[in-house]
Design a protein around this motif. Structure first.
Motif, PDB file in Angstrom:
ATOM      1  N   ALA A 105      -4.252  39.477   4.370  1.00 32.65           N
ATOM      2  CA  ALA A 105      -4.001  38.413   3.401  1.00 32.65           C
ATOM      3  C   ALA A 105      -3.110  37.328   4.007  1.00 32.65           C
ATOM      4  O   ALA A 105      -2.206  37.628   4.792  1.00 32.65           O
ATOM      5  N   ARG A 106      -3.388  36.087   3.652  1.00 28.19           N
ATOM      6  CA  ARG A 106      -2.579  34.944   4.077  1.00 28.19           C
ATOM      7  C   ARG A 106      -2.351  34.054   2.855  1.00 28.19           C
ATOM      8  O   ARG A 106      -3.104  34.110   1.880  1.00 28.19           O
ATOM      9  N   SER A 107      -1.320  33.202   2.928  1.00 23.98           N
ATOM     10  CA  SER A 107      -1.026  32.382   1.747  1.00 23.98           C
ATOM     11  C   SER A 107      -0.375  31.068   2.125  1.00 23.98           C
ATOM     12  O   SER A 107       0.228  30.942   3.197  1.00 23.98           O
ATOM     13  N   PRO A 108      -0.477  30.063   1.237  1.00 21.91           N
ATOM     14  CA  PRO A 108       0.296  28.823   1.417  1.00 21.91           C
ATOM     15  C   PRO A 108       1.789  29.119   1.280  1.00 21.91           C
ATOM     16  O   PRO A 108       2.182  30.200   0.826  1.00 21.91           O
ATOM     17  N   MET A 116     -11.817  18.589   0.310  1.00 20.96           N
ATOM     18  CA  MET A 116     -10.851  18.633  -0.777  1.00 20.96           C
ATOM     19  C   MET A 116      -9.807  17.530  -0.573  1.00 20.96           C
ATOM     20  O   MET A 116      -9.232  17.397   0.511  1.00 20.96           O
ATOM     21  N   GLN A 117      -9.579  16.732  -1.623  1.00 18.22           N
ATOM     22  CA  GLN A 117      -8.593  15.663  -1.544  1.00 18.22           C
ATOM     23  C   GLN A 117      -7.178  16.244  -1.557  1.00 18.22           C
ATOM     24  O   GLN A 117      -6.874  17.147  -2.343  1.00 18.22           O
ATOM     25  N   PHE A 163      -1.959  24.481  -6.750  1.00 20.02           N
ATOM     26  CA  PHE A 163      -3.209  24.796  -6.057  1.00 20.02           C
ATOM     27  C   PHE A 163      -3.892  23.557  -5.492  1.00 20.02           C
ATOM     28  O   PHE A 163      -4.985  23.643  -4.947  1.00 20.02           O
ATOM     29  N   VAL A 164      -3.257  22.409  -5.645  1.00 24.81           N
ATOM     30  CA  VAL A 164      -3.759  21.173  -5.029  1.00 24.81           C
ATOM     31  C   VAL A 164      -3.090  21.030  -3.660  1.00 24.81           C
ATOM     32  O   VAL A 164      -1.857  21.022  -3.579  1.00 24.81           O
ATOM     33  N   PRO A 165      -3.857  20.910  -2.581  1.00 25.54           N
ATOM     34  CA  PRO A 165      -3.231  20.798  -1.254  1.00 25.54           C
ATOM     35  C   PRO A 165      -2.355  19.569  -1.145  1.00 25.54           C
ATOM     36  O   PRO A 165      -2.739  18.480  -1.577  1.00 25.54           O
ATOM     37  N   ARG A 184      -8.110  30.820   7.728  1.00 27.90           N
ATOM     38  CA  ARG A 184      -9.006  29.664   7.660  1.00 27.90           C
ATOM     39  C   ARG A 184      -9.353  29.318   6.219  1.00 27.90           C
ATOM     40  O   ARG A 184      -9.522  28.142   5.870  1.00 27.90           O
ATOM     41  N   LEU A 185      -9.470  30.339   5.368  1.00 25.55           N
ATOM     42  CA  LEU A 185      -9.748  30.068   3.952  1.00 25.55           C
ATOM     43  C   LEU A 185      -8.559  29.360   3.295  1.00 25.55           C
ATOM     44  O   LEU A 185      -8.752  28.453   2.475  1.00 25.55           O
ATOM     45  N   VAL A 186      -7.345  29.761   3.650  1.00 20.61           N
ATOM     46  CA  VAL A 186      -6.158  29.064   3.129  1.00 20.61           C
ATOM     47  C   VAL A 186      -6.189  27.606   3.550  1.00 20.61           C
ATOM     48  O   VAL A 186      -5.946  26.688   2.755  1.00 20.61           O
ATOM     49  N   GLU A 187      -6.508  27.376   4.811  1.00 27.58           N
ATOM     50  CA  GLU A 187      -6.565  26.017   5.348  1.00 27.58           C
ATOM     51  C   GLU A 187      -7.640  25.183   4.647  1.00 27.58           C
ATOM     52  O   GLU A 187      -7.434  24.014   4.342  1.00 27.58           O
ATOM     53  N   ARG A 188      -8.784  25.799   4.375  1.00 28.79           N
ATOM     54  CA  ARG A 188      -9.917  25.074   3.798  1.00 28.79           C
ATOM     55  C   ARG A 188      -9.756  24.854   2.289  1.00 28.79           C
ATOM     56  O   ARG A 188     -10.024  23.757   1.778  1.00 28.79           O
ATOM     57  N   PHE A 189      -9.306  25.891   1.554  1.00 28.76           N
ATOM     58  CA  PHE A 189      -9.305  25.822   0.094  1.00 28.76           C
ATOM     59  C   PHE A 189      -7.903  25.766  -0.535  1.00 28.76           C
ATOM     60  O   PHE A 189      -7.786  25.622  -1.745  1.00 28.76           O
ATOM     61  N   TYR A 190      -6.867  25.901   0.276  1.00 28.90           N
ATOM     62  CA  TYR A 190      -5.488  25.860  -0.194  1.00 28.90           C
ATOM     63  C   TYR A 190      -5.264  26.876  -1.319  1.00 28.90           C
ATOM     64  O   TYR A 190      -4.684  26.582  -2.357  1.00 28.90           O
TER      65      TYR A 190
END
Length: 575
Positions: free
Chosen positions: A395-398, A1-2, A453-455, A372-378
């Motif tokens: 649950a985790r979040s940005p 993901m950019q 939702f864009v990292p 890890r999903l937050v890190e990978r998909f933001y």
């Protein structure tokens, strides 16, 4: 993901302030800029930030009910009552448990403890356990990091002569009367305590500080220094904001940790390979996972045993056991994360909040999967372990998404939930998982703009490699501890070339030698760089032949004969 790069710019007025502060403090302009970015724009503020001291801590009696709790604890000490500490199975809860036991032992009272088993007992204070505790002759229970919502258990204790002091830091879901003897939580709506970001162990520390003060304990300063080591550990591990009082707690605790006399801590640091150097990063990624492994997979009571033993040989054996459990945890996590990623890529790529579930995942690792999903998909992410019709979620979040508020929107389908803005846990019937996914995604769509939702990575300065030297590294170390609220500075150098062929470590990491346009070189490491290059659609040949912009943080590496600056790559893009 950019990723989107936000590179901070400095206008003429800001540059003037930077050079002014640089001259006053005799530091590099770049370091002065980093301080100003954090609101540290005056000499007095800078000296407080760079040189924290014990007097910077707030008065513990500003906490609502702290006076009442302190008086009750001193009464228990004077009457030699049976007292029990009820802790939690994570780092925050275990360090809080050890801290309270140590403080009360110094005041002459040996107290027992109870750490719930994650699988068999679950989270929080239970009425049936309190009933047994009452039968066993205890008259006072002090909780740490167990939440503030055990209303049924609290009511029973209140009606049956068992005093329950709840010390906690989690957000309260409702403004209602709590039937506890005392509730010490800075997040109560009418609590005047200025620091709302204390960890659970931080609240326990404030109560210990209050009790030691009221008891006029002769060696209070020595004990406070020892307790700060545990408080720093739990605060970092629980990913609390490291600004204000929390920064003081962690900075002072880390200073003491480097020469700790607590044999359990020292043994764990040896096994984790950070005896020679300890900082917030090493605590968060080398110490904390080993402590958490016990509560994730087995019984966290062995952590209490480790931190309280006076035998270094026994401490080393216990630390080795935690290390073994951590390796087991890593294997379980890797399998579950890969499965979760496949689930997302197959059918959930367009969801604003990712919800994944499996009966095959160990309940103790779902929080790590969500992270890890937050890190990978933001995306805010929820991972669920299913057992006998019950869904146990984490649950985790940005940073921009308060996950506890997101779960509050789903209260109608949740059996139980609690946590704070970046991490939360819950249970619900298995049949309601789809409803949870639907409700929380609808909530996110209503509340948050698409661009969030864009990292995004926040870069504090564009610099040349000639700026990167040991003086800068030493000055940055004075800005420790880094974490939420005081991020480790991220820099960018543009139009960099590889000065040698990339070296692949363990089939996934990239070790590089980089050269900037002026010919200056630095070693760099990119963790999981192979995978990240593939995500960007860049092959190694293109990397070797292209000019690239590199976003990175600073570290050092021992090359045997000398120590050199090493860049920790966060991201790259073709120039």
């Amino acid at each position: 993901m950019q990723k989107r790069w936000n590179i901070r710019k400095y206008n003429d007025e800001l540059r003037r302030k930077i050079y002014e502060l640089s001259n006053i403090l005799n530091i590099k302009p770049l370091t002065a800029a980093l301080l100003i970015n954090r609101g540290i724009d005056e000499e007095e503020k800078a000296r407080t930030f760079l040189f924290p001291k014990i007097d910077d801590l707030h008065d513990p009696f500003l906490l609502k009910d702290a006076d009442k709790a302190t008086a009750r604890i001193l009464k228990a000490i004077s009457r030699r009552e049976k007292v029990l500490i009820w802790g939690d199975y994570d780092v925050d809860g275990t360090t809080g448990t050890v801290l309270l036991r140590k403080a009360l032992k110094y005041l002459g009272l040996d107290v027992d403890f109870h750490i719930p088993h994650r699988i068999h007992d679950g989270y929080g204070i239970r009425r049936d356990r309190l009933e047994q505790i009452k039968k066993d002759g205890y008259t006072l229970v002090i909780s740490t990091d167990t939440g503030s919502t055990a209303l049924e258990a609290g009511q029973w204790a209140n009606e049956n002569g068992l005093d329950l002091i709840v010390t906690d830091h989690h957000k309260l879901d409702k403004d209602q009367e709590r039937p506890f003897f005392a509730l010490v939580n800075p997040n109560q709506h009418d609590c005047p305590y200025p620091n709302k970001h204390l960890a659970g162990v931080g609240v326990a520390f404030k109560i210990a500080q209050a009790v030691l003060s009221r008891a006029n304990y002769a060696q209070k300063s020595k004990v406070i220094s020892e307790l700060l080591e545990l408080t720093a550990l739990g605060t970092i591990a629980d990913i609390m904001e490291l600004a204000g009082e929390n920064r003081t707690i962690v900075a002072l605790g880390l200073q003491n940790l480097s020469d700790t006399r607590q044999v359990g801590l020292r043994a764990l640091m040896e096994i984790a390979g950070c005896l020679d150097e300890i900082d917030s990063y090493r605590v968060g990624f080398q110490i904390a996972p080993r402590i958490n492994a016990a509560g994730r997979l087995a019984d966290a009571s062995e952590v209490i045993e480790l931190f309280e033993t006076e035998s270094y040989e026994k401490a080393l054996n216990l630390a080795r056991g935690l290390d073994t459990k951590n390796r087991e945890r890593q294997k379980l996590q890797e399998t579950a994360v890969n499965e979760a990623i496949r689930m997302v890529e197959k059918e959930k790529q367009n969801n604003k909040v990712l919800v994944v579930a499996s009966p095959d995942w160990h309940r103790g690792i779902v929080g790590l999967v969500a992270a890890r999903l937050v890190e990978r998909f933001y995306r805010p992410s929820v991972a669920i372990s299913i057992s006998e019709g019950v869904a146990y979620g984490s649950a985790r979040s940005p940073d921009w998404f308060d996950i506890s508020e997101g779960l509050a929107a789903c209260a109608d389908v949740l059996t139980k939930w609690g946590g704070h803005s970046k991490a939360a846990g819950f249970t619900l019937p298995e049949k309601d998982i789809c409803s949870l996914e639907s409700i929380i995604n609808a909530y996110a769509l209503r509340r948050f703009a698409e661009e969030l939702f864009v990292p995004t990575i926040e870069i504090e300065a564009a610099v040349k490699f000639s700026t990167i030297d040991f003086q800068l590294y030493v000055e940055l170390r004075k800005m420790e501890p880094f974490g939420l609220g005081n991020p480790r500075p991220l820099f960018v150098t543009r139009s960099v070339h590889l000065a040698d062929k990339p070296y692949v470590l363990k089939d996934k990491h990239l070790k590089l030698v980089l050269r900037d346009a002026d010919g200056y070189k630095h070693w760099a490491i990119w963790w999981n760089g192979v995978e990240k290059l593939e995500e960007k659609g860049i092959d190694v040949c293109k990397l070797e032949s292209s000019a690239i912009d590199v976003a990175y943080r600073l570290d050092t590496r021992d090359f045997g004969s000398q120590i050199k600056i090493q860049l920790l790559i966060e991201d790259i893009r073709i120039s």
